[in-house]
Design a protein around this motif. Structure first.
Motif, PDB file in Angstrom:
ATOM      1  N   LYS A  13      -6.074 -13.972   8.790  1.00  0.00           N
ATOM      2  CA  LYS A  13      -5.503 -13.031   9.754  1.00  0.00           C
ATOM      3  C   LYS A  13      -4.067 -12.640   9.384  1.00  0.00           C
ATOM      4  N   GLY A  14      -3.299 -13.638   8.975  1.00  0.00           N
ATOM      5  CA  GLY A  14      -1.902 -13.373   8.633  1.00  0.00           C
ATOM      6  C   GLY A  14      -1.776 -12.449   7.434  1.00  0.00           C
ATOM      7  N   LEU A  15      -2.657 -12.667   6.451  1.00  0.00           N
ATOM      8  CA  LEU A  15      -2.605 -11.829   5.253  1.00  0.00           C
ATOM      9  C   LEU A  15      -3.065 -10.414   5.569  1.00  0.00           C
ATOM     10  N   LYS A  16      -4.068 -10.316   6.448  1.00  0.00           N
ATOM     11  CA  LYS A  16      -4.532  -8.982   6.855  1.00  0.00           C
ATOM     12  C   LYS A  16      -3.396  -8.219   7.538  1.00  0.00           C
ATOM     13  N   GLN A  17      -2.657  -8.949   8.358  1.00  0.00           N
ATOM     14  CA  GLN A  17      -1.526  -8.341   9.049  1.00  0.00           C
ATOM     15  C   GLN A  17      -0.550  -7.760   8.027  1.00  0.00           C
ATOM     16  N   ARG A  18      -0.371  -8.485   6.932  1.00  0.00           N
ATOM     17  CA  ARG A  18       0.555  -8.013   5.899  1.00  0.00           C
ATOM     18  C   ARG A  18      -0.001  -6.800   5.180  1.00  0.00           C
ATOM     19  N   VAL A  19      -1.320  -6.773   4.999  1.00  0.00           N
ATOM     20  CA  VAL A  19      -1.930  -5.586   4.384  1.00  0.00           C
ATOM     21  C   VAL A  19      -1.681  -4.379   5.295  1.00  0.00           C
ATOM     22  N   GLY A  20      -1.841  -4.622   6.610  1.00  0.00           N
ATOM     23  CA  GLY A  20      -1.588  -3.563   7.581  1.00  0.00           C
ATOM     24  C   GLY A  20      -0.155  -3.070   7.494  1.00  0.00           C
ATOM     25  N   LEU A  21       0.764  -4.009   7.358  1.00  0.00           N
ATOM     26  CA  LEU A  21       2.177  -3.639   7.236  1.00  0.00           C
ATOM     27  C   LEU A  21       2.424  -2.871   5.945  1.00  0.00           C
ATOM     28  N   ALA A  22       1.805  -3.338   4.875  1.00  0.00           N
ATOM     29  CA  ALA A  22       1.966  -2.670   3.573  1.00  0.00           C
ATOM     30  C   ALA A  22       1.516  -1.214   3.680  1.00  0.00           C
ATOM     31  N   GLN A  23       0.398  -1.029   4.335  1.00  0.00           N
ATOM     32  CA  GLN A  23      -0.137   0.315   4.535  1.00  0.00           C
ATOM     33  C   GLN A  23       0.849   1.185   5.307  1.00  0.00           C
ATOM     34  N   ALA A  24       1.513   0.577   6.293  1.00  0.00           N
ATOM     35  CA  ALA A  24       2.447   1.338   7.124  1.00  0.00           C
ATOM     36  C   ALA A  24       3.735   1.679   6.369  1.00  0.00           C
ATOM     37  N   LEU A  25       4.030   0.888   5.325  1.00  0.00           N
ATOM     38  CA  LEU A  25       5.299   1.076   4.602  1.00  0.00           C
ATOM     39  C   LEU A  25       5.166   1.931   3.358  1.00  0.00           C
ATOM     40  N   LEU A  26       3.917   2.078   2.932  1.00  0.00           N
ATOM     41  CA  LEU A  26       3.596   2.687   1.640  1.00  0.00           C
ATOM     42  C   LEU A  26       4.339   3.993   1.366  1.00  0.00           C
ATOM     43  N   HIS A  27       4.377   4.873   2.359  1.00  0.00           N
ATOM     44  CA  HIS A  27       4.945   6.203   2.140  1.00  0.00           C
ATOM     45  C   HIS A  27       6.397   6.280   2.585  1.00  0.00           C
TER      46      HIS A  27
ATOM     47  N   TYR B 289     -10.682  -2.055   5.970  1.00  0.00           N
ATOM     48  CA  TYR B 289     -12.049  -2.070   5.456  1.00  0.00           C
ATOM     49  C   TYR B 289     -12.297  -3.389   4.730  1.00  0.00           C
ATOM     50  N   PRO B 290     -13.134  -4.251   5.292  1.00  0.00           N
ATOM     51  CA  PRO B 290     -13.319  -5.585   4.694  1.00  0.00           C
ATOM     52  C   PRO B 290     -13.905  -5.535   3.287  1.00  0.00           C
ATOM     53  N   GLU B 291     -14.650  -4.459   2.973  1.00  0.00           N
ATOM     54  CA  GLU B 291     -15.329  -4.415   1.675  1.00  0.00           C
ATOM     55  C   GLU B 291     -14.452  -3.844   0.558  1.00  0.00           C
ATOM     56  N   MET B 292     -13.194  -3.519   0.892  1.00  0.00           N
ATOM     57  CA  MET B 292     -12.290  -3.018  -0.147  1.00  0.00           C
ATOM     58  C   MET B 292     -11.308  -4.105  -0.535  1.00  0.00           C
ATOM     59  N   SER B 293     -10.824  -4.028  -1.766  1.00  0.00           N
ATOM     60  CA  SER B 293      -9.767  -4.958  -2.153  1.00  0.00           C
ATOM     61  C   SER B 293      -8.443  -4.409  -1.619  1.00  0.00           C
TER      62      SER B 293
ATOM     63  N   TRP C  33      -5.733  -3.757  -3.140  1.00  0.00           N
ATOM     64  CA  TRP C  33      -5.220  -2.662  -3.975  1.00  0.00           C
ATOM     65  C   TRP C  33      -5.983  -1.359  -3.705  1.00  0.00           C
ATOM     66  N   GLU C  34      -7.300  -1.459  -3.671  1.00  0.00           N
ATOM     67  CA  GLU C  34      -8.119  -0.267  -3.421  1.00  0.00           C
ATOM     68  C   GLU C  34      -7.745   0.381  -2.091  1.00  0.00           C
ATOM     69  N   TYR C  35      -7.566  -0.483  -1.099  1.00  0.00           N
ATOM     70  CA  TYR C  35      -7.249   0.027   0.231  1.00  0.00           C
ATOM     71  C   TYR C  35      -5.912   0.768   0.222  1.00  0.00           C
ATOM     72  N   LEU C  36      -4.913   0.149  -0.393  1.00  0.00           N
ATOM     73  CA  LEU C  36      -3.597   0.793  -0.421  1.00  0.00           C
ATOM     74  C   LEU C  36      -3.637   2.063  -1.262  1.00  0.00           C
TER      75      LEU C  36
ATOM     76  N   ILE D 282     -10.410  -7.597   1.277  1.00  0.00           N
ATOM     77  CA  ILE D 282      -9.728  -7.732   2.565  1.00  0.00           C
ATOM     78  C   ILE D 282     -10.518  -8.633   3.508  1.00  0.00           C
ATOM     79  N   GLY D 283     -11.845  -8.539   3.437  1.00  0.00           N
ATOM     80  CA  GLY D 283     -12.697  -9.368   4.292  1.00  0.00           C
ATOM     81  C   GLY D 283     -12.487 -10.861   4.094  1.00  0.00           C
ATOM     82  N   ASN D 284     -11.981 -11.244   2.912  1.00  0.00           N
ATOM     83  CA  ASN D 284     -11.783 -12.674   2.641  1.00  0.00           C
ATOM     84  C   ASN D 284     -10.382 -13.163   2.997  1.00  0.00           C
ATOM     85  N   LEU D 285      -9.538 -12.279   3.490  1.00  0.00           N
ATOM     86  CA  LEU D 285      -8.154 -12.671   3.777  1.00  0.00           C
ATOM     87  C   LEU D 285      -8.038 -13.282   5.169  1.00  0.00           C
TER      88      LEU D 285
END
Lengths: 243, 312
Positions: free
Chosen positions: B133-147, B86-90, B92-95, B128-131
């Motif tokens: 592509k590489g950083l977004k990829q890391r956010v995606g990875l973070a989300q996948a690792l969270l639990h 979600y580009p409009e979330m930070s 931290w908010e997203y995670l 997230i919208g300001n990140l």
């Protein structure tokens, strides 16, 4: 249920950071304020209309017919277009929790939006002697909130069908107008007419709740419509998986 | 950890994957290799519980992806190819949102840990919208690792990243793969070769090969191959090299004085070849290994759609 609240909270929060919601709120209050001013300045002072809190409700409902589709149009279209739904649906979230959460979030926003309009009847109450009939007002507002709940649920359901917000907006608007005018086709005396009259948004509100007649059946009508729309929305999301 | 049997998926009448059977153990990094539209994403989506298979079964940690979808979804971390955020979330908010949906305990602490793991601590408050592509990829990875999932499903995790980021992500995957099962798809062969313990090559929805990257290479080439060129006639060179005991076949090359040498695998005959040529009084012009790269194997397999037996 916790997921529903999580999703609703997120949606509600997003409304407050998105320009669309502010644009909608501004438009609603601007139009409503202008109409209220004209009514009070020319009508109430000139004693051409009776003091009644409901003078805001008629224009409010008309505005809601347009504002509600604008509020729900992106709820599931965006998730589908951006693909974010893939992550929600691969998290341990049930399909219905997603749909109900989206609806609850939009309902929260709309509830706040409507709550603020209560200020207009309060003004009239202050301006007039002996004030206005609060009972009728409570009934009219309760009906309005139930109606809004059904409208939002229909909007959420339609947003599951599209990837484009514009398509969702106009389809939702068309359905609202249909539910609005359907009563006109039910003026006959047959069973068909009876059914059409019972489907109408208008007859379940203006004939009873708006007049201060608190009818549980009407509230049930809006609740059933809400439940039906949310159920259909869930079915669409579930069907998407099977494609 | 992952057991897949006869997995088949139709989109309407189009068959996206056909009769896939494979498994993966804990601590294994399994690579899915194939050209675009080979059925990689479809397979991963089925395993992630996003869509049901048309036929066949898939079990993750003993749970059926169709019958016990919620149980499966609790145990997987999934990164789709497009990294939908979600580009409009930070960040931290997203995670925080995804973590709440996944009922992660001590969420705040866990978010901090994961952000550190993917090196995003500095960007926690960024939208997230300001990140990039590489950083977004890391956010995606973070989300996948969270639990802390038992199984990680990553669809083209390095696509669109710059070389430095690719290396970083590969290291991260290798680290993560030590104590959980990682299933990743890629169309980059060297990536599979570097990162994966085992590779499944899939083309047009079918499994065409399955083995370790090293074995696949040996299997296809069948033997060690050399290209030799010397300042003599092909015929003379051929006779000379045929004298080496390990050589199984010598074929004329593309130009005069060049031969293609096949030898029994496992023994490097290059020093011997060089010595023979020099001793015979010729000049050695070229001597190189002609073993097929994974690229060649891949092309060969996907072109012919040859079925290979699993090798040891």
């Amino acid at each position: 249920m916790r997921n529903v609240l999580t999703i609703a909270r997120k949606e509600l929060r997003l409304y407050f950071v998105s320009p669309v919601a502010y644009a909608i709120a501004t438009t609603v209050y601007l139009i409503l304020g202008a109409i209220f001013f004209i009514n009070v300045y020319f009508g109430l002072r000139g004693e051409t209309i009776p003091p009644d809190g409901r003078i805001v409700i008629n224009p409010l409902i008309t505005i809601l017919l347009f504002a509600t589709p604008a509020i729900t149009m992106r709820l599931l279209t965006d998730e589908q277009r951006m693909g974010t739904i893939e992550l929600i649906l691969t998290a341990p979230v049930r399909d219905w929790e997603l749909v109900v959460g989206k609806w609850l979030g939009s309902f929260g926003f709309m509830f706040l939006l409507l709550a603020v309009t209560w200020v207009y009847p309060l003004i009239i109450h202050q301006m007039t002697e002996p004030g206005i009939d609060q009972g009728v007002l409570v009934s009219a507002y309760t009906g309005l909130i139930f109606m809004t709940s059904a409208m939002l649920a229909i909007g959420v359901f339609i947003s599951t069908l599209f990837r484009s917000s514009v398509a969702a907006f106009f389809t939702t608007l068309a359905v609202f107008l249909g539910l609005w005018i359907v009563e006109g086709f039910g003026s006959g005396s047959g069973v068909g007419s009876e059914i059409l009259r019972n489907l109408s948004f208008v007859s379940h509100y203006y004939d009873t709740l708006f007049l201060g007649m608190f009818d549980i059946g009407d509230l049930f009508y809006y609740l059933s419509l809400t439940a039906l729309a949310l159920f259909l929305g869930t079915q669409v999301i579930e069907a998407r998986r099977w494609r | 950890m992952i057991e897949v049997k006869g997995l088949t998926k139709y989109y309407g009448r189009h068959m996206a994957i056909q009769d896939l059977t494979f498994d993966a153990q804990r601590g294994e990094i399994l690579g899915f290799l194939g050209p675009n539209a080979a059925g990689k994403t479809t397979t991963l989506r089925i395993l992630a519980g996003y869509m049901p298979p048309s036929q066949g079964t898939a079990r993750i940690a003993g749970f059926d992806v169709l019958e016990q979808s919620l149980e499966v979804r609790k145990r997987i971390g999934y990164l789709p190819e497009t990294v939908p955020l979600y580009p409009e979330m930070s960040v931290w908010e997203y995670l925080d949102y995804m973590g709440s949906l996944r009922r992660v305990e001590d969420l705040e602490e866990r978010i901090s840990e994961v952000l550190e793991e993917v090196q995003l601590e500095e960007r926690a408050e960024s939208y997230i919208g300001n990140l990039s592509k590489g950083l977004k990829q890391r956010v995606g990875l973070a989300q996948a690792l969270l639990h802390e999932p038992e199984v990680l499903i990553l669809d083209e995790p390095t696509i669109g990243l710059d070389p430095a980021q690719i290396i970083e992500v590969r290291h991260l995957i290798q680290k993560l793969g030590k104590d959980r099962t990682v299933l990743l798809s890629t169309h980059i062969l060297s990536e599979a070769q570097q990162v994966c313990d085992r590779v499944l090559i899939i083309n047009k929805g079918q499994l065409v090969a399955e083995d370790t990257p090293e074995n696949l290479q040996a299997q296809i080439s069948g033997a060690d191959q050399l290209v030799v060129r010397a300042s003599t006639e092909t015929e003379a060179l051929r006779d000379l090299i045929s004298l080496i005991p390990e050589v199984t076949e010598v074929m004329p090359g593309e130009v005069e004085g060049e031969v293609f040498v096949m030898s029994v695998p496992g023994k490097d005959i290059r020093p011997e070849v060089a010595r023979k040529i020099v001793e015979a009084g010729f000049d050695l012009l070229e001597l190189r290994l002609a073993g097929l790269s994974l690229e060649d194997i891949f092309l060969q397999l996907t072109k012919e759609n040859t079925h290979l037996k699993e090798g040891g």
